[in-house]
Each structure stands twice: as C-alpha cells, then as structure tokens.
Design a protein around this motif. Structure first.
Motif, PDB file in Angstrom:
ATOM      1  N   GLY A 102       0.821  -1.194   0.000  1.00 28.03           N
ATOM      2  CA  GLY A 102       0.000   0.000   0.000  1.00 28.03           C
ATOM      3  C   GLY A 102       0.857   1.247   0.000  1.00 28.03           C
ATOM      4  N   GLU A 103       0.305   2.297  -0.572  1.00 25.64           N
ATOM      5  CA  GLU A 103       0.969   3.588  -0.546  1.00 25.64           C
ATOM      6  C   GLU A 103      -0.067   4.642  -0.204  1.00 25.64           C
ATOM      7  N   ALA A 104       0.378   5.648   0.561  1.00 28.36           N
ATOM      8  CA  ALA A 104      -0.529   6.695   1.016  1.00 28.36           C
ATOM      9  C   ALA A 104       0.159   8.047   0.909  1.00 28.36           C
ATOM     10  N   ARG A 105      -0.664   9.072   0.783  1.00 32.25           N
ATOM     11  CA  ARG A 105      -0.139  10.432   0.763  1.00 32.25           C
ATOM     12  C   ARG A 105      -1.151  11.374   1.393  1.00 32.25           C
ATOM     13  N   VAL A 106      -0.636  12.466   1.901  1.00 33.89           N
ATOM     14  CA  VAL A 106      -1.479  13.508   2.487  1.00 33.89           C
ATOM     15  C   VAL A 106      -1.786  14.509   1.387  1.00 33.89           C
ATOM     16  N   ASN A 107      -3.068  14.788   1.195  1.00 35.87           N
ATOM     17  CA  ASN A 107      -3.496  15.748   0.174  1.00 35.87           C
ATOM     18  C   ASN A 107      -3.548  17.167   0.713  1.00 35.87           C
ATOM     19  N   ARG A 108      -3.920  17.286   1.984  1.00 36.81           N
ATOM     20  CA  ARG A 108      -4.053  18.610   2.591  1.00 36.81           C
ATOM     21  C   ARG A 108      -3.783  18.487   4.078  1.00 36.81           C
ATOM     22  N   LEU A 109      -2.991  19.419   4.581  1.00 31.94           N
ATOM     23  CA  LEU A 109      -2.658  19.438   6.002  1.00 31.94           C
ATOM     24  C   LEU A 109      -3.002  20.810   6.545  1.00 31.94           C
ATOM     25  N   ALA A 110      -4.018  20.860   7.391  1.00 32.06           N
ATOM     26  CA  ALA A 110      -4.415  22.099   8.059  1.00 32.06           C
ATOM     27  C   ALA A 110      -3.806  22.093   9.461  1.00 32.06           C
ATOM     28  N   ARG A 111      -4.164  23.077  10.273  1.00 31.19           N
ATOM     29  CA  ARG A 111      -3.573  23.200  11.602  1.00 31.19           C
ATOM     30  C   ARG A 111      -3.773  21.942  12.439  1.00 31.19           C
ATOM     31  N   ASP A 112      -4.997  21.425  12.474  1.00 37.29           N
ATOM     32  CA  ASP A 112      -5.247  20.254  13.317  1.00 37.29           C
ATOM     33  C   ASP A 112      -6.037  19.151  12.614  1.00 37.29           C
ATOM     34  N   VAL A 113      -6.093  19.213  11.281  1.00 39.01           N
ATOM     35  CA  VAL A 113      -6.791  18.198  10.498  1.00 39.01           C
ATOM     36  C   VAL A 113      -5.964  17.883   9.250  1.00 39.01           C
ATOM     37  N   ALA A 114      -5.924  16.598   8.885  1.00 45.69           N
ATOM     38  CA  ALA A 114      -5.213  16.177   7.677  1.00 45.69           C
ATOM     39  C   ALA A 114      -6.146  15.321   6.823  1.00 45.69           C
TER      40      ALA A 114
END
Length: 142
Positions: A102-114
């Motif tokens: 499996g591979e994963a990535r973060v699309n958006r990182l806010a102050r306290d939510v990803a």
C-alpha cells in the motif's frame, strides 16, 4: 522453459515494522519502506488473515490502510494523527500468499486536520482504496 525464481519476501527495501501497537503487532507482521514521500507498507497475506471464503478479510485490509494512512499523516504533520473518518472501496480480492502493498499520501494538512488517500494492491492490481480525515494531535516542535 526455465523455472522463474521465487519472489523475494519481503521485497527489496522493505523493513519489518516493530514499533507498532499491540493490535497491529498481533495482526502482522507488517513491513514499511522508508520512502521519501507519503508512506509505503506491505504484508504477506497469511491464512489467518482470510475469511471463510479464503480471501483476505475486508477488516484486515481496512486495518492495513488505516495504519498506512496514519503513518503518512504522522510523517507529514510531524505529529500523531487519529482517524476521524475513513471511507473504503473494495476493488478486488486478495488471497493467502499474496504480498499486499500500500501507498498513502497527504493531500491537505491544516492546523489540526489532515486529509489523506491510499491504495492497496497486489502486483499491478488495485485491491482497495481509501480516503480519510485525521485529527492531528499536538505537533512536535521543530
């Protein structure tokens, strides 16, 4: 025709993941690849990972992707993330003996939510995909 060589397990570059919680350790073993971006994990599907039909249990695949997504979020945020929403699409079956990667990535990182996405696959065949939202706990200071 010559016999093809047996596949290498785990594939080159994968390392046994030993720093996991008791639930993941019990359901493993899991491996990770120290890639530069996102996260990359894998496991060899064993008979104990399968349901009564002989296919890898959907709960096992969900657990695998949830941990993979959490790892990607932790790397990106430099903090622990906990799942607040997980959406899964089961696309194909996997069986005992399959190397599931499996591979994963973060699309958006806010102050306290990803927000993140992942896919699990066997060879070139996608088995499961997921999108998730994580609550980012207190970040470590750089």
């Amino acid at each position: 025709m010559a016999d093809s060589p047996a596949p290498r397990f785990p594939p080159d570059g994968f390392i046994l993941s030993e720093n996991r919680g008791p639930y993941s350790l019990h359901n493993g073993p899991h491996y990770h690849h120290p890639s530069q971006e996102g996260a990359r994990h894998g496991f060899l599907a064993l008979p104990r990972h399968c349901n009564g039909l002989g296919i890898v249990h959907g709960g096992m695949l969900a657990t695998f992707l949830d941990g993979l997504l959490g790892h990607a979020v932790s790397r990106a945020a430099k903090a622990t993330g906990v799942t607040i929403h997980l959406s899964l699409d089961y696309l194909s079956m996997a069986r005992a003996g399959d190397w599931i990667e499996g591979e994963a990535r973060v699309n958006r990182l806010a102050r306290d939510v990803a927000f993140a996405e992942a896919r699990g696959f066997v060879g070139d065949r996608d088995v499961i995909r997921a999108t998730a939202v994580f609550k980012v706990l207190e970040r470590r200071r750089a």
